[in-house]
Design a protein around this motif. Structure first.
Motif, short mmCIF file in Angstrom:
data_model
loop_
_atom_site.label_atom_id
_atom_site.label_comp_id
_atom_site.label_asym_id
_atom_site.label_seq_id
_atom_site.Cartn_x
_atom_site.Cartn_y
_atom_site.Cartn_z
N THR A 200 10.24 7.56 11.10
CA THR A 200 9.26 8.33 10.32
C THR A 200 9.81 9.72 10.06
O THR A 200 10.67 10.22 10.80
CB THR A 200 7.92 8.45 11.06
N SER B 294 0.83 -1.22 0.00
CA SER B 294 0.00 0.00 0.00
C SER B 294 0.86 1.26 0.00
O SER B 294 0.34 2.36 -0.16
CB SER B 294 -0.93 0.01 1.21
N LEU B 295 2.17 1.11 0.15
CA LEU B 295 3.08 2.25 0.18
C LEU B 295 3.85 2.36 -1.13
O LEU B 295 4.01 1.39 -1.85
CB LEU B 295 4.07 2.12 1.34
N SER C 105 7.01 5.88 1.15
CA SER C 105 6.18 7.07 1.35
C SER C 105 4.72 6.69 1.19
O SER C 105 4.38 5.73 0.49
CB SER C 105 6.56 8.19 0.38
N HIS C 106 3.87 7.44 1.86
CA HIS C 106 2.43 7.23 1.74
C HIS C 106 2.01 7.79 0.38
O HIS C 106 2.36 8.93 0.04
CB HIS C 106 1.70 7.94 2.87
N TRP D 60 0.95 10.80 11.63
CA TRP D 60 1.70 9.85 10.82
C TRP D 60 2.29 8.75 11.70
O TRP D 60 2.24 7.57 11.36
CB TRP D 60 2.78 10.57 10.03
N ALA E 259 -0.54 11.39 0.89
CA ALA E 259 -0.20 12.02 2.17
C ALA E 259 -1.31 12.90 2.71
O ALA E 259 -1.51 12.98 3.93
CB ALA E 259 1.09 12.83 2.02
#
Length: 150
Positions: free
Chosen positions: A109, A33-34, A80-81, A126, A84
């Motif tokens: 993080t 998912s990232l 990374s997301h 986060w 964001a």
């Protein structure tokens, strides 16, 4: 990071769990998912991938490199997301930095803002997301103390 600054979460995977964690990282869809920004693999030869892609698409290549080369002394992956702003509206980027070395895994993080503001509300959001991510995956992590830096 300034002394006393608590804007970064630092976690460790239990050393006894490192092998299982790395297997899940490289073989399963746990982190799919990232997105991944960069992968550095310290082996012979040293390999760096500037990916800026989905981990799901990069993971098979990283797995093959690690499988074909001598055991890496270090692996660094910057995740990374992908969205964001879902975590915080002022988030330009939300990072999870993974370092494998000495048969251990450390995770930290980091955040980047769209517009500079003194409010650090994005950081705990986060960090909470990351803690929940590991809890949901059933991965035991412990807080790691960061050395004071100037």
């Amino acid at each position: 990071m300034c002394k006393g600054d608590k804007n970064m979460l630092a976690l460790e995977i239990e050393k006894t769990q490192t092998k299982g964690f790395m297997s899940r990282l490289l073989k399963e869809n746990l982190f799919d998912s990232l997105d991944v920004r960069t992968v550095e693999i310290a082996t012979a030869p040293r390999i760096t991938l500037d990916a800026n892609a989905e981990w799901a698409k990069t993971r098979p290549l990283v797995y093959e490199i690690i499988k074909l080369c001598p055991k890496p002394t270090q692996i660094k992956i910057i995740f990374s997301h992908p969205n964001a702003e879902e975590i915080h509206p002022n988030a330009a980027a939300l990072f999870l930095n993974l370092v494998y070395e000495n048969d251990g895994v450390t995770l930290t993080t980091a955040t980047a803002q769209k517009e500079f503001i003194l409010d650090k509300a994005m950081n705990p959001l986060w960090d909470s997301f990351i803690r929940q991510f590991f809890q949901t995956a059933g991965i035991a992590v412990t807080d790691r103390l960061l050395a004071d830096t100037l």
